[in-house]
Design an enzyme around this catalytic site. Structure first.
Site, PDB file in Angstrom:
ATOM      1  N   LEU A  99      -8.438   3.251   8.224  1.00  0.00           N
ATOM      2  CA  LEU A  99      -7.474   3.576   7.180  1.00  0.00           C
ATOM      3  C   LEU A  99      -6.100   3.133   7.657  1.00  0.00           C
ATOM      4  O   LEU A  99      -5.804   3.186   8.853  1.00  0.00           O
ATOM      5  CB  LEU A  99      -7.445   5.083   6.893  1.00  0.00           C
ATOM      6  CG  LEU A  99      -8.706   5.720   6.297  1.00  0.00           C
ATOM      7  CD1 LEU A  99      -8.512   7.230   6.172  1.00  0.00           C
ATOM      8  CD2 LEU A  99      -9.047   5.124   4.941  1.00  0.00           C
ATOM      9  N   ASP A 100      -5.248   2.717   6.727  1.00  0.00           N
ATOM     10  CA  ASP A 100      -3.876   2.378   7.080  1.00  0.00           C
ATOM     11  C   ASP A 100      -3.170   3.595   7.664  1.00  0.00           C
ATOM     12  O   ASP A 100      -3.535   4.746   7.395  1.00  0.00           O
ATOM     13  CB  ASP A 100      -3.106   1.910   5.840  1.00  0.00           C
ATOM     14  CG  ASP A 100      -3.689   0.651   5.230  1.00  0.00           C
ATOM     15  OD1 ASP A 100      -4.388  -0.081   5.949  1.00  0.00           O
ATOM     16  OD2 ASP A 100      -3.442   0.416   4.035  1.00  0.00           O
ATOM     17  N   ARG A 101      -2.121   3.338   8.434  1.00  0.00           N
ATOM     18  CA  ARG A 101      -1.380   4.433   9.066  1.00  0.00           C
ATOM     19  C   ARG A 101      -0.952   5.490   8.059  1.00  0.00           C
ATOM     20  O   ARG A 101      -1.110   6.698   8.292  1.00  0.00           O
ATOM     21  CB  ARG A 101      -0.151   3.878   9.789  1.00  0.00           C
ATOM     22  CG  ARG A 101       0.703   4.960  10.468  1.00  0.00           C
ATOM     23  CD  ARG A 101       1.945   4.371  11.104  1.00  0.00           C
ATOM     24  NE  ARG A 101       2.838   3.806  10.088  1.00  0.00           N
ATOM     25  CZ  ARG A 101       3.970   3.172  10.372  1.00  0.00           C
ATOM     26  NH1 ARG A 101       4.337   3.008  11.638  1.00  0.00           N
ATOM     27  NH2 ARG A 101       4.730   2.698   9.414  1.00  0.00           N
ATOM     28  N   ARG A 199      -4.264  -1.389  -2.085  1.00  0.00           N
ATOM     29  CA  ARG A 199      -2.832  -1.631  -2.278  1.00  0.00           C
ATOM     30  C   ARG A 199      -2.590  -3.022  -2.851  1.00  0.00           C
ATOM     31  O   ARG A 199      -1.753  -3.203  -3.750  1.00  0.00           O
ATOM     32  CB  ARG A 199      -2.112  -1.446  -0.945  1.00  0.00           C
ATOM     33  CG  ARG A 199      -2.230  -0.027  -0.393  1.00  0.00           C
ATOM     34  CD  ARG A 199      -1.910   0.033   1.093  1.00  0.00           C
ATOM     35  NE  ARG A 199      -0.531  -0.379   1.346  1.00  0.00           N
ATOM     36  CZ  ARG A 199      -0.068  -0.674   2.551  1.00  0.00           C
ATOM     37  NH1 ARG A 199      -0.881  -0.647   3.607  1.00  0.00           N
ATOM     38  NH2 ARG A 199       1.200  -1.025   2.710  1.00  0.00           N
TER      39      ARG A 199
END
Length: 286
Positions: A99-101, A199
């Site tokens: 997962l992205d930060r 995104r």
């Protein structure tokens, strides 16, 4: 070097091969981990001897990288689990997907190599179902909608991803949960798992994730009329990209048991949603 041979000679990755040639591959033993174990709190949703599912906090980087040498999910996992799968390498032990930060939510982590291989294969076969909650600017013209558009490196900025010709196929399914004055609350499911896929696809549709400063920066400034004040207040209340991995379904890699796990959005995202619904004092009025 020297780990792959064609017949009796060493080869390079660019060397052509022909039908009938004998190819020998030497698989090295796993290298010992040199990432520091750190006593960092983890929200463990499920755990057994083969795997664990964690609810990652927004702001936590998954694995060490330049600029983030410690304080990552991997550092926390090494403290929590003493013998993680080594397939991911020294910096990504046990990590099956990321997962992205600034994306919060559910991630599955393999404890052993057998579980790691099985889970990775299940993701490749699209047998792991991942559903996200997202808040996106504007209003989609239809719901549900499926985005099937290839994702690759942005030719204008190599640090970003984009919908590009020749990219890897990426499929995202989007359904509107709630419609608000200048944004929508969405369920988003992944048909593939490309870097920044949700995104990028939402930005490609012209409806970037609220709070996404990479793919949706300054988007709200273009709004006018009666919704401008609402949009500005939504942006003011948003501290990070409003994207959360809420549901994870898969078959257990060893037992075969069907696993269904859910994690509601964390407090920061839940607060924004309540405000957008008009459930909090000080609600914006048109």
């Amino acid at each position: 070097m020297g780990l792959v041979r064609v017949g009796d000679r060493e080869t390079k990755k660019s060397d052509p091969v022909s039908s009938g040639q004998l190819i020998l591959v030497e698989v090295p033993l796993p290298e010992p981990l040199d990432v520091e174990a750190q006593d960092i709190p983890l929200d463990v949703v499920f755990e057994d001897e083969d795997l664990l599912v964690v609810n990652k906090a927004a702001g936590m980087v998954v694995h060490p990288a330049p600029g983030h040498r410690d304080g990552t999910l991997v550092n926390a996992l090494l403290h929590h689990v003493k013998d993680l799968s080594g397939i991911g390498g020294k910096l990504r032990p046990g990590i099956v997907h990321r997962l992205d930060r600034d994306t919060s939510g559910l991630m599955v982590v393999a404890k052993g190599d057998e579980a790691h291989v099985a889970l990775s294969n299940a993701i490749s076969r699209r047998e792991v179902r991942r559903i996200y909650r997202a808040v996106a600017w504007g209003h989609l013209p239809e719901s549900p909608v499926t985005v099937d558009a290839p994702v690759g490196r942005d030719p204008r900025d190599r640090k970003k991803m984009a919908v590009v010709e020749g990219g890897r196929r990426a499929v995202t399914r989007i359904r509107v949960r709630e419609r608000w004055p200048a944004a929508e609350y969405l369920d988003v499911s992944l048909g593939t798992g490309r870097t920044h896929q949700i995104r990028v696809h939402l930005a490609h549709l012209g409806h970037p994730v609220v709070g996404d400063e990479v793919y949706g920066a300054k988007w709200a400034k273009g709004m006018g009329g009666g919704i401008r004040a609402w949009a500005q207040e939504l942006k003011r209340r948003t501290e990070r990209q409003l994207l959360h991995s809420s549901d994870l379904s898969f078959h257990h890699p060893i037992s075969g048991e069907e696993m269904r796990l859910h994690a509601p959005p964390p407090a920061d995202m839940a607060s924004v949603v309540r405000w957008a619904r008009g459930e909090m004092d000080g609600q914006w009025q048109s």
